[in-house]
Structure formats: C-alpha cells, structure tokens
Motif scaffolding. Structure first.
Motif, PDB file in Angstrom:
ATOM      1  N   ASN A  93     -15.750  19.223   5.695  1.00 18.03           N
ATOM      2  CA  ASN A  93     -15.793  19.856   7.018  1.00 18.03           C
ATOM      3  C   ASN A  93     -16.731  19.075   7.937  1.00 18.03           C
ATOM      4  OD1 ASN A  93     -14.319  22.376   6.099  1.00 18.03           O
ATOM      5  ND2 ASN A  93     -16.107  22.459   4.759  1.00 18.03           N
ATOM      6  N   THR A  94     -16.903  17.798   7.659  1.00 18.78           N
ATOM      7  CA  THR A  94     -17.922  17.004   8.326  1.00 18.78           C
ATOM      8  C   THR A  94     -17.704  16.894   9.835  1.00 18.78           C
ATOM      9  OG1 THR A  94     -19.079  14.875   8.339  1.00 18.78           O
ATOM     10  CG2 THR A  94     -16.706  14.823   7.929  1.00 18.78           C
ATOM     11  N   ALA A  95     -18.833  16.889  10.537  1.00 21.33           N
ATOM     12  CA  ALA A  95     -18.828  16.596  11.969  1.00 21.33           C
ATOM     13  C   ALA A  95     -19.492  15.251  12.229  1.00 21.33           C
ATOM     14  CB  ALA A  95     -19.569  17.694  12.729  1.00 21.33           C
ATOM     15  N   ASN A  96     -19.838  14.542  11.150  1.00 27.80           N
ATOM     16  CA  ASN A  96     -20.500  13.245  11.271  1.00 27.80           C
ATOM     17  C   ASN A  96     -19.480  12.208  11.732  1.00 27.80           C
ATOM     18  OD1 ASN A  96     -21.481  10.586  10.526  1.00 27.80           O
ATOM     19  ND2 ASN A  96     -23.088  11.619   9.359  1.00 27.80           N
ATOM     20  N   GLN A  97     -19.658  11.716  12.953  1.00 27.49           N
ATOM     21  CA  GLN A  97     -18.671  10.812  13.522  1.00 27.49           C
ATOM     22  C   GLN A  97     -18.596   9.505  12.752  1.00 27.49           C
ATOM     23  OE1 GLN A  97     -16.491  11.741  16.070  1.00 27.49           O
ATOM     24  NE2 GLN A  97     -15.475   9.897  15.289  1.00 27.49           N
ATOM     25  N   ALA A  98     -19.710   9.045  12.215  1.00 29.44           N
ATOM     26  CA  ALA A  98     -19.696   7.802  11.445  1.00 29.44           C
ATOM     27  C   ALA A  98     -18.821   7.955  10.195  1.00 29.44           C
ATOM     28  CB  ALA A  98     -21.119   7.398  11.060  1.00 29.44           C
ATOM     29  N   GLU A  99     -18.901   9.096   9.537  1.00 25.89           N
ATOM     30  CA  GLU A  99     -18.063   9.339   8.365  1.00 25.89           C
ATOM     31  C   GLU A  99     -16.594   9.417   8.759  1.00 25.89           C
ATOM     32  OE1 GLU A  99     -19.522  12.811   6.418  1.00 25.89           O
ATOM     33  OE2 GLU A  99     -21.407  11.870   5.785  1.00 25.89           O
ATOM     34  N   LEU A 100     -16.317  10.092   9.860  1.00 30.18           N
ATOM     35  CA  LEU A 100     -14.932  10.194  10.311  1.00 30.18           C
ATOM     36  C   LEU A 100     -14.401   8.847  10.763  1.00 30.18           C
ATOM     37  CD1 LEU A 100     -15.178  13.599  12.210  1.00 30.18           C
ATOM     38  CD2 LEU A 100     -13.915  13.144  10.093  1.00 30.18           C
ATOM     39  N   ASP A 101     -15.247   8.021  11.371  1.00 32.42           N
ATOM     40  CA  ASP A 101     -14.822   6.671  11.774  1.00 32.42           C
ATOM     41  C   ASP A 101     -14.456   5.833  10.546  1.00 32.42           C
ATOM     42  OD1 ASP A 101     -15.197   7.247  14.432  1.00 32.42           O
ATOM     43  OD2 ASP A 101     -17.163   6.262  14.569  1.00 32.42           O
ATOM     44  N   LYS A 102     -15.246   5.982   9.485  1.00 36.34           N
ATOM     45  CA  LYS A 102     -14.955   5.226   8.269  1.00 36.34           C
ATOM     46  C   LYS A 102     -13.666   5.724   7.629  1.00 36.34           C
ATOM     47  CE  LYS A 102     -17.295   2.953   4.472  1.00 36.34           C
ATOM     48  NZ  LYS A 102     -18.615   2.680   3.848  1.00 36.34           N
ATOM     49  N   ALA A 103     -13.452   7.027   7.659  1.00 38.57           N
ATOM     50  CA  ALA A 103     -12.198   7.572   7.147  1.00 38.57           C
ATOM     51  C   ALA A 103     -11.014   7.053   7.957  1.00 38.57           C
ATOM     52  CB  ALA A 103     -12.236   9.095   7.187  1.00 38.57           C
ATOM     53  N   GLN A 104     -11.180   6.997   9.273  1.00 36.49           N
ATOM     54  CA  GLN A 104     -10.111   6.478  10.128  1.00 36.49           C
ATOM     55  C   GLN A 104      -9.801   5.030   9.795  1.00 36.49           C
ATOM     56  OE1 GLN A 104     -10.354   7.351  14.381  1.00 36.49           O
ATOM     57  NE2 GLN A 104      -9.832   5.212  14.838  1.00 36.49           N
ATOM     58  N   ALA A 105     -10.829   4.213   9.627  1.00 36.51           N
ATOM     59  CA  ALA A 105     -10.609   2.805   9.290  1.00 36.51           C
ATOM     60  C   ALA A 105      -9.890   2.671   7.954  1.00 36.51           C
ATOM     61  CB  ALA A 105     -11.952   2.070   9.260  1.00 36.51           C
ATOM     62  N   SER A 106     -10.243   3.527   6.998  1.00 31.30           N
ATOM     63  CA  SER A 106      -9.596   3.468   5.692  1.00 31.30           C
ATOM     64  C   SER A 106      -8.131   3.856   5.780  1.00 31.30           C
ATOM     65  CB  SER A 106     -10.320   4.390   4.702  1.00 31.30           C
ATOM     66  OG  SER A 106     -11.607   3.905   4.409  1.00 31.30           O
ATOM     67  N   LEU A 107      -7.826   4.857   6.582  1.00 28.87           N
ATOM     68  CA  LEU A 107      -6.437   5.268   6.724  1.00 28.87           C
ATOM     69  C   LEU A 107      -5.603   4.176   7.389  1.00 28.87           C
ATOM     70  CD1 LEU A 107      -6.815   9.022   7.765  1.00 28.87           C
ATOM     71  CD2 LEU A 107      -6.109   8.101   5.548  1.00 28.87           C
ATOM     72  N   ILE A 108      -6.171   3.509   8.368  1.00 26.54           N
ATOM     73  CA  ILE A 108      -5.452   2.415   9.022  1.00 26.54           C
ATOM     74  C   ILE A 108      -5.281   1.249   8.055  1.00 26.54           C
ATOM     75  CG2 ILE A 108      -5.598   0.704  10.877  1.00 26.54           C
ATOM     76  CD1 ILE A 108      -6.898   2.930  12.596  1.00 26.54           C
ATOM     77  N   ASP A 109      -6.301   0.983   7.220  1.00 28.43           N
ATOM     78  CA  ASP A 109      -6.162  -0.048   6.189  1.00 28.43           C
ATOM     79  C   ASP A 109      -5.041   0.297   5.214  1.00 28.43           C
ATOM     80  OD1 ASP A 109      -8.263  -1.478   7.252  1.00 28.43           O
ATOM     81  OD2 ASP A 109      -9.750  -0.757   5.800  1.00 28.43           O
ATOM     82  N   MET A 110      -4.875   1.581   4.932  1.00 27.30           N
ATOM     83  CA  MET A 110      -3.841   2.027   4.005  1.00 27.30           C
ATOM     84  C   MET A 110      -2.439   1.669   4.503  1.00 27.30           C
ATOM     85  SD  MET A 110      -3.002   5.937   2.816  1.00 27.30           S
ATOM     86  CE  MET A 110      -4.442   6.223   1.795  1.00 27.30           C
ATOM     87  N   ILE A 111      -2.278   1.675   5.810  1.00 30.44           N
ATOM     88  CA  ILE A 111      -0.963   1.370   6.377  1.00 30.44           C
ATOM     89  C   ILE A 111      -0.523  -0.029   5.961  1.00 30.44           C
ATOM     90  CG2 ILE A 111       0.334   1.059   8.519  1.00 30.44           C
ATOM     91  CD1 ILE A 111      -1.639   3.093   9.798  1.00 30.44           C
ATOM     92  N   ASP A 112      -1.401  -1.004   6.108  1.00 32.75           N
ATOM     93  CA  ASP A 112      -1.061  -2.376   5.734  1.00 32.75           C
ATOM     94  C   ASP A 112      -1.042  -2.572   4.223  1.00 32.75           C
ATOM     95  OD1 ASP A 112      -0.795  -3.184   8.377  1.00 32.75           O
ATOM     96  OD2 ASP A 112      -2.919  -3.732   8.548  1.00 32.75           O
ATOM     97  N   ALA A 113      -1.960  -1.903   3.537  1.00 32.92           N
ATOM     98  CA  ALA A 113      -2.099  -2.139   2.101  1.00 32.92           C
ATOM     99  C   ALA A 113      -0.904  -1.637   1.309  1.00 32.92           C
ATOM    100  CB  ALA A 113      -3.383  -1.480   1.589  1.00 32.92           C
TER     101      ALA A 113
END
Length: 443
Positions: free
Chosen positions: A258-278
């Motif tokens: 339930n995080t509101a930590n933007q840095a954690e959410l930014d890292k999650a976003q980057a990982s999801l975008i990496d998943m698209i190519d991977a």
C-alpha cells in the motif's frame, strides 16, 4: 475497491477488473462512494480517531475519510449502529432468500440443500463488479438478505448503514469450524458485520513440464522469473493494476503493498517497463486457469484459487495433464493474501433465515462442498494441508493436488502475508500513474 477473482465470469465479456478500484475514498473515481462521502463528512475535514460518533475506531484514519482504513497493523473495530436482531427466533419459513453475489461463486447444491432444510426458496441476483454492487445496495427498492462484499468495502457499507450488525448466537459454526483468526479479523474486529467466505494468496502459476519446481524453488528471488527472457512470449499478468504493481514491488524487495513512497513506485514502474522488452509480457484476465492449460502461457501471476480451479480446464482431463500445473507462494509469506466476506443487508426481509444461511456456509461440510466446486478455499480449521491434498472431493480428485502445496492457504498466511488494502485518493492516483505508464509502454 478490491479486485475480485470472480469477475472473470462476467458473461457480457467485460474484463472482471475493468471497474474495480482499491481506493478507500476515491470519490472522483467512484460515484457511489462519492455519495457515501457526501452523506458522512464534509470534504476536507478529518474525523478524530477517538470520536465516539464515528463509525468505528482504528489507528489509520486518513484526513478526509469518514471512517478508519483497516490495515493488519491497524485493525478496525466497527461500532454497532443498531442492535443485532434478538436471539432465540426461528428462521422465517416459506420465504424466498434473496442472495446477491458474484456470478458462479457459490455451489448451487449447497444452496438447494439449505432451501430444503429450512423450507424456503432462494433467488440469486448477480453483479459483475463491486462498483455495480455498491450502487445497487444503495437502492432502497432492492432488498437482499445476503451480500458478498470484499473486505475493502466494509467501511463504506457500515458508514452508509447498508449492512446490519450480526447476532452471533445464530452463527455458532463460525466459532467452532472457522480459523480462530476470523473471530477477530483486522478489517472487522469481533466480526461485528461479516463472516469470512473464501481466502486466497497471490503467487506464480507455471507449467511444471517447462519450468521444474526446483527451478523456482532454487531461486533466491523467484519473483524475478517473470522477467526471464527464456520464457519470452509465454509470460502473463492479470489485467489489474494493484496485483501487477505489487508483483514489481515484491521483485524489488518492497513489501508495503500500500506504499505511497514515490521512489518505490518509480522503481516498480521501471521494472514493469523492463518486463515488456524482456518477456513481451501479455495481460490476460484468464491467463492462469485457462491460458496455462491451453499452452498460451508457461508462467503467470496467479491467485491460488485460479491455480486450483485450472484442473477443470485442461483439453484432456488426465492426471498427466493435471501434473503440469504448478503454483509457488513464498515460504516467508512475503506475498499477497486476500479474502471475501458475507454480510446481511440492513433491509433484509428475512434476517433470521439470513443468519442461518451464513452459519450454513461456514459449516465444515457445506464449506468444503462449496470449495470443491468454486476452487476457492474456505478458512476451515479442519482443512489443513494434509486433508486438502489427500482427501478426494465428490468429483473424485483432491481439493488441491499434492504437488501444489503452496496453493493451500494456511492460517498463518492470513496473519503474516501481505494485504493490498484500500488507498487514499492521492496514493491511488500514484499507483494509477504507474499502471498508465506500463500500459503506454505495451501499446
């Protein structure tokens, strides 16, 4: 509002999570909730946690919310806005029990047996998602005796006085048959308004003939396998923003779902975008229980109930095929867990009979007959891992195949695993921004 596994059976073909939101007070996104907010509090005001006039008490009470939000470390006790019905009454006879439920989420054999035992009829009205259900619950013309809400809607229902306090004397089997944790669940301390229905975890489903159990079990962080290019084109996630973002958070070692930590959410976003190519990630609401048996996926984010239910969807129902399905959930319980509840609406016309139905569904024999059909496990004391993986159902197969012990939900999972609960509107928007970026990257 909480996403729900049964929305996938919507016969109109609408994505089962298309309308669902897990926001505590997202008035802009959910008109029915906006009405509740308007009735309960003025915009921008805060209700003191200790207020005797509030709908409940809890440690986490965000500014502007008309009720406290339940967390495992901040449980909520809902006040009784009226007294429960008196004990000692006989169930209404000759009645038609009005049931409001997700489509195909209760075994009709169990309902028919209840109707025969209590000399009544029944009518099941279905909804496609919780937004629709909440809107209809607020319509005084619709009078249901039974309702199946998700845990994140309880505050809304209590605050709007849409469900009534339970008379525990009519539901003795909750105490005798159900896990002790549910005598005092964090979202409804003292079970004032709800009884539990089913419980499930969120882990990974996979083809065991392609990915051996030892491969996943031997990884230091099995969540990372969802990014493994070895399985490119055969990896899927649910079309649901909370579960998919939670996957990325867990992959990165973040356990606040339930995080509101933007840095954690930014890292999650980057990982999801990496998943698209991977892995050329594919989004499919039915990917686990249909897509894996069909060979469309080798690996998919999964609710444990979907992995169990998949046995009925193999092209050929053979043991050799059944053995191809695997399910993993972390031994340290750092994964998602969720459950559904049953409640009695305030305007129920047959409240004593409704209480009897609640007791009927939480009674061991009936709960297990229901489980054999739905694939989603009830939190029953006797339903331990040995029982579920060795005892055959009326269909001649174990409730859970013995090579999928992780698909059995343990009581400690409910107590220790992670709950993706309600979010404030501001935090919900942070999560939605991540999802939008992911969706844009896939387009």
């Amino acid at each position: 509002m909480t996403g729900h596994p049964r929305e996938r059976w919507n016969r109109d073909g609408i994505s089962r999570r298309a309308f669902l939101q897990r926001s505590a007070v997202a008035a802009a996104a959910t008109p029915s909730l906006a009405a509740i907010l308007a009735a309960c509090t003025k915009p921008g005001t805060a209700t003191p946690v200790s207020s005797a006039n509030g709908p409940g008490t809890g440690k986490y009470w965000p500014k502007g919310s008309p009720y406290p939000i339940a967390r495992q470390n901040a449980p909520v006790t809902w006040h009784l806005w009226q007294d429960p019905i008196p004990p000692g009454q006989s169930p209404e006879t000759g009645a038609t029990l009005q049931i409001y439920n997700w489509a195909d989420y209760v075994n009709l054999d169990v309902v028919k047996a209840f109707a025969k035992h209590y000399d009544c009829k029944y009518q099941i009205t279905t909804f496609n998602n919780m937004d629709e259900a909440m809107a209809k619950m607020r319509t005084a013309h619709l009078k249901f005796d039974i309702f199946f809400p998700t845990i994140d809607t309880i505050g809304k229902l209590v605050t709007a006085k849409l469900i009534q306090p339970l008379q525990h004397a009519y539901v003795p089997h909750l105490v005798s048959d159900v896990w002790g944790s549910y005598q005092n669940p964090f979202y409804d301390q003292g079970w004032h308004y709800t009884v539990p229905y089913t419980i499930y975890t969120t882990g990974l489903a996979y083809r065991r003939d392609i990915i051996p159990d030892a491969t996943i079990a031997g990884m230091s962080n099995p969540w990372e396998i969802m990014w493994d290019p070895t399985y490119k084109g055969k990896v899927g996630t649910y079309d649901e923003y909370r579960d998919t973002i939670c996957l990325a958070l867990l992959k990165n070692g973040f356990t606040d779902l339930n995080t509101a930590n933007q840095a954690e959410l930014d890292k999650a976003q980057a990982s999801l975008i990496d998943m698209i190519d991977a892995v050329d990630i594919r989004v499919d609401i039915n990917g686990t229980y249909i897509g894996i048996p069909k060979g469309n996926f080798y690996l998919h984010l999964a609710w444990s109930g979907d992995a169990v239910a998949a046995g009925g969807y193999w092209p050929k129902p053979t043991m050799a095929n059944f053995e191809k399905m695997g399910y993993w959930f972390p031994a340290d319980k750092k994964g998602g867990v969720d459950n559904d509840t049953i409640a009695i609406p305030t305007n129920a016309q047959h409240p004593v009979l409704a209480h009897a139905f609640l007791d009927w569904l939480v009674t061991y024999e009936n709960a297990m007959t229901n489980f054999a059909w739905t694939g989603y496990q009830p939190p029953q004391r006797q339903a331990d891992i040995d029982t579920l993986t060795t005892t055959k159902t009326v269909y001649g197969l174990p409730y859970v195949f013995p090579w999928m012990p992780d698909a059995v939900v343990r009581e400690e999972d409910f107590q220790q695993a992670l709950v993706a609960g309600e979010l404030t509107p501001q935090v919900d928007q942070q999560w939605r921004n991540v999802w939008q970026a992911f969706q844009a990257g896939r387009s």
